[in-house]
Scaffold this motif. Sequence first.
Motif: not given
Length: 68
Positions: A42-68
Amino acid sequence: MIGQKVSASPREWSGWFTSSYTNASGSCVEVNLGAHSVLVRDSKDRRADQPVMRVSSAAWTSFVKQVC
């Protein structure tokens, strides 16, 4: 599972960027492209203790193709 919440290691806290379509308020997600996975936070909360979501490169590529 497509993604999971993880804590990013200190070396992963550089290289974050937002989309060029981000509005002026900056309310968006940021991504960090790695060799085998993509971190998303989340760009509104960049503190290091905040969780992030990790996705595979293949999943990200598929997501970007769907929304673009």
